[in-house]
Write a protein that holds these residues in place. Structure first.
Motif, mmCIF file in Angstrom:
data_model
loop_
_atom_site.group_PDB
_atom_site.id
_atom_site.type_symbol
_atom_site.label_atom_id
_atom_site.label_comp_id
_atom_site.label_asym_id
_atom_site.label_seq_id
_atom_site.Cartn_x
_atom_site.Cartn_y
_atom_site.Cartn_z
ATOM 1 N N GLY A 8 0.827 -1.212 0.000
ATOM 2 C CA GLY A 8 0.000 0.000 0.000
ATOM 3 C C GLY A 8 0.857 1.256 0.000
ATOM 4 O O GLY A 8 0.592 2.206 -0.738
ATOM 5 N N ASP A 9 1.908 1.244 0.794
ATOM 6 C CA ASP A 9 2.813 2.388 0.906
ATOM 7 C C ASP A 9 3.568 2.611 -0.408
ATOM 8 O O ASP A 9 3.634 3.734 -0.926
ATOM 9 C CB ASP A 9 3.781 2.112 2.063
ATOM 10 C CG ASP A 9 4.809 3.202 2.261
ATOM 11 O OD1 ASP A 9 4.569 4.353 1.868
ATOM 12 O OD2 ASP A 9 5.870 2.884 2.851
ATOM 13 N N ALA A 10 4.117 1.543 -0.962
ATOM 14 C CA ALA A 10 4.906 1.675 -2.197
ATOM 15 C C ALA A 10 4.018 2.085 -3.374
ATOM 16 O O ALA A 10 4.388 2.947 -4.177
ATOM 17 C CB ALA A 10 5.618 0.354 -2.509
ATOM 18 N N TYR A 46 9.195 1.150 -1.076
ATOM 19 C CA TYR A 46 8.335 1.721 -0.030
ATOM 20 C C TYR A 46 8.945 2.997 0.528
ATOM 21 O O TYR A 46 10.057 3.385 0.158
ATOM 22 C CB TYR A 46 8.020 0.675 1.051
ATOM 23 C CG TYR A 46 9.193 0.071 1.801
ATOM 24 C CD1 TYR A 46 9.952 0.831 2.677
ATOM 25 C CD2 TYR A 46 9.510 -1.285 1.654
ATOM 26 C CE1 TYR A 46 11.005 0.269 3.393
ATOM 27 C CE2 TYR A 46 10.562 -1.860 2.371
ATOM 28 C CZ TYR A 46 11.306 -1.069 3.239
ATOM 29 O OH TYR A 46 12.340 -1.621 3.951
ATOM 30 N N THR A 47 8.205 3.669 1.420
ATOM 31 C CA THR A 47 8.643 4.974 1.919
ATOM 32 C C THR A 47 8.842 4.940 3.438
ATOM 33 O O THR A 47 8.902 3.874 4.053
ATOM 34 C CB THR A 47 7.644 6.094 1.525
ATOM 35 O OG1 THR A 47 6.520 6.063 2.411
ATOM 36 C CG2 THR A 47 7.169 5.942 0.084
ATOM 37 N N ASP A 48 8.911 6.115 4.009
ATOM 38 C CA ASP A 48 9.096 6.264 5.456
ATOM 39 C C ASP A 48 8.044 5.510 6.267
ATOM 40 O O ASP A 48 8.346 5.007 7.351
ATOM 41 C CB ASP A 48 9.083 7.752 5.839
ATOM 42 C CG ASP A 48 7.833 8.476 5.372
ATOM 43 O OD1 ASP A 48 7.270 8.099 4.334
ATOM 44 O OD2 ASP A 48 7.425 9.436 6.055
ATOM 45 N N ASP A 49 6.834 5.429 5.747
ATOM 46 C CA ASP A 49 5.761 4.760 6.506
ATOM 47 C C ASP A 49 6.156 3.326 6.858
ATOM 48 O O ASP A 49 6.043 2.892 8.010
ATOM 49 C CB ASP A 49 4.458 4.706 5.682
ATOM 50 C CG ASP A 49 3.962 6.082 5.280
ATOM 51 O OD1 ASP A 49 4.741 6.830 4.656
ATOM 52 O OD2 ASP A 49 2.808 6.402 5.588
ATOM 53 N N THR A 50 6.624 2.587 5.852
ATOM 54 C CA THR A 50 7.004 1.190 6.079
ATOM 55 C C THR A 50 8.293 1.102 6.886
ATOM 56 O O THR A 50 8.429 0.255 7.773
ATOM 57 C CB THR A 50 7.167 0.465 4.734
ATOM 58 O OG1 THR A 50 5.919 0.513 4.043
ATOM 59 C CG2 THR A 50 7.586 -0.986 4.936
ATOM 60 N N ASP A 85 13.226 7.289 1.239
ATOM 61 C CA ASP A 85 12.656 8.629 1.085
ATOM 62 C C ASP A 85 11.269 8.699 1.710
ATOM 63 O O ASP A 85 10.700 7.685 2.091
ATOM 64 C CB ASP A 85 12.545 8.976 -0.405
ATOM 65 C CG ASP A 85 13.911 9.194 -1.018
ATOM 66 O OD1 ASP A 85 14.789 9.728 -0.314
ATOM 67 O OD2 ASP A 85 14.097 8.816 -2.191
ATOM 68 N N GLY A 86 10.756 9.911 1.720
ATOM 69 C CA GLY A 86 9.379 10.136 2.132
ATOM 70 C C GLY A 86 9.248 10.827 3.471
ATOM 71 O O GLY A 86 8.180 11.323 3.825
ATOM 72 N N TYR A 87 10.350 10.866 4.243
ATOM 73 C CA TYR A 87 10.300 11.553 5.534
ATOM 74 C C TYR A 87 10.070 13.054 5.320
ATOM 75 O O TYR A 87 10.496 13.613 4.304
ATOM 76 C CB TYR A 87 11.628 11.363 6.280
ATOM 77 C CG TYR A 87 11.879 9.953 6.774
ATOM 78 C CD1 TYR A 87 11.406 9.543 8.017
ATOM 79 C CD2 TYR A 87 12.594 9.036 6.007
ATOM 80 C CE1 TYR A 87 11.643 8.250 8.481
ATOM 81 C CE2 TYR A 87 12.831 7.745 6.454
ATOM 82 C CZ TYR A 87 12.346 7.361 7.699
ATOM 83 O OH TYR A 87 12.572 6.090 8.152
ATOM 84 N N VAL A 234 -1.627 9.947 0.222
ATOM 85 C CA VAL A 234 -2.293 8.650 0.081
ATOM 86 C C VAL A 234 -1.417 7.449 0.403
ATOM 87 O O VAL A 234 -1.943 6.360 0.648
ATOM 88 C CB VAL A 234 -2.906 8.486 -1.329
ATOM 89 C CG1 VAL A 234 -4.052 9.466 -1.507
ATOM 90 C CG2 VAL A 234 -1.861 8.664 -2.419
ATOM 91 N N ASP A 235 -0.103 7.614 0.439
ATOM 92 C CA ASP A 235 0.703 6.458 0.851
ATOM 93 C C ASP A 235 0.414 6.126 2.314
ATOM 94 O O ASP A 235 0.333 4.958 2.696
ATOM 95 C CB ASP A 235 2.206 6.667 0.593
ATOM 96 C CG ASP A 235 2.757 7.910 1.248
ATOM 97 O OD1 ASP A 235 2.027 8.914 1.329
ATOM 98 O OD2 ASP A 235 3.920 7.888 1.679
ATOM 99 N N THR A 236 0.223 7.162 3.104
ATOM 100 C CA THR A 236 -0.088 6.938 4.515
ATOM 101 C C THR A 236 -1.496 6.374 4.701
ATOM 102 O O THR A 236 -1.712 5.464 5.508
ATOM 103 C CB THR A 236 0.109 8.249 5.306
ATOM 104 O OG1 THR A 236 1.489 8.601 5.229
ATOM 105 C CG2 THR A 236 -0.297 8.091 6.757
ATOM 106 N N VAL A 237 -2.444 6.880 3.951
ATOM 107 C CA VAL A 237 -3.807 6.333 4.028
ATOM 108 C C VAL A 237 -3.785 4.846 3.669
ATOM 109 O O VAL A 237 -4.373 4.003 4.359
ATOM 110 C CB VAL A 237 -4.761 7.083 3.076
ATOM 111 C CG1 VAL A 237 -6.174 6.482 3.165
ATOM 112 C CG2 VAL A 237 -4.801 8.563 3.393
#
Ligand SMILES: [Mg+2]
Length: 284
Positions: A8-10, A46-50, A85-87, A234-237
């Motif tokens: 979902g994050d990626a 994926y990003t910072d969330d994962t 990335d993504g932070y 939306v990556d966080t959602v």
């Protein structure tokens, strides 16, 4: 749970703050899409969330007693061994400069009410009681998001997983169940209010948007598409929604094989997430 939320994050990461026309054209689940603003970042990454969720999950399965220092150490370690990335820019800069958790805690001003504490809280929902979930979600939130809204968003995010994993009721009731536990909701309406559109940066926005997609979603693929279709953060959602939905017996586990196949699979990629996930599930 961890692989699904990373997918979902990626997938969502390619659409973060993208134009609605770009989202409408490419949100087809036929593969990862190259982010228009992140040239050089491979699709499927994926990003910072994962990354921060991995740190939380590792502390969870370690069996150690949670302290701010233990979590801060793990946030620093997770980033430095495999920078993603993504932070948020200021936090990203700080993470890259500090050498350990002690320095992170010393230099951090944890005043944010944005989504960072909520996006990484999913694994906490596995814990056996609501009190466990509230306590640990708050403890980790306060490291970076020591605000009423930041903490509540993290608790709501973890409770969403808790409700699904422990089969506490139908998905349609999840937001009202959270409303009864976190009623103060800091002036932005209840968790059960449908989120109408573009998702802004505050944590409670992402959680409410995720709850909106869960309320009507019957499949992981449907939930992922509707999360991304909202536009905005939306990556966080998608991370929050898929963490919970992957633990729900009501939701068809139907993410397209291409999204499994093309999720990054380096040292801390898909296979690592799957192994860590098995350990997380056993914590319950
Ligand atoms: Mg992100």
């Amino acid at each position: 749970m961890l692989v699904e939320l990373a997918i979902g994050d990626a997938y969502g990461g390619s659409f973060e703050h993208a134009y609605p026309s770009f989202v409408a054209e490419h949100n087809t689940l036929t593969g990862y899409v190259q982010h228009h603003g992140r040239l050089g970042v491979p699709a499927g990454r994926y990003t910072d969330d994962t990354q921060m969720t991995i740190a939380i999950a590792e502390v969870l399965v370690s069996g150690r007693r949670w302290t701010p220092l233990l979590l801060a150490e793990q946030f620093v370690r997770a980033y430095h061994r495999d920078p993603h990335d993504g932070y948020a820019p200021r936090f990203h800069q700080l993470l890259s400069e500090v050498r350990d958790g002690e320095e992170l805690l010393r230099r951090l001003r944890p005043q944010s009410d944005k989504s960072g504490a909520a996006m990484r809280a999913g694994p906490i929902g596995i814990l056996p009681t609501v009190d466990d979930v509230l306590y640990h979600a708050k403890l980790q939130a306060r490291i970076t998001h020591d605000t009423q809204a930041g903490i509540a968003a993290a608790q709501a995010s973890a409770l969403t997983v808790h409700y699904c994993h422990h089969r506490l009721g139908p998905l349609s009731e999840i937001a009202r169940w959270i409303d009864a536990i976190l009623p103060e909701d800091v002036g932005h309406g209840g968790w059960a209010l449908p989120w109408p559109g573009k998702v802004g940066p505050q944590g409670w926005m992402s959680v409410r948007a995720a709850l909106t997609t869960l309320a009507t979603g019957r499949s992981l693929s449907g939930i992922l598409r509707s999360a991304v279709a909202l536009t905005g953060d939306v990556d966080t959602v998608a991370t929050i929604a898929l963490a919970a939905a992957s633990r729900s017996p009501e939701v068809a586990q139907d993410l397209p094989p291409v999204l499994w196949r093309d999720l990054e699979n380096g040292e801390f990629g898909r296979d690592y997430l799957a192994k860590l996930d098995e350990q997380v599930i056993r914590v319950a």
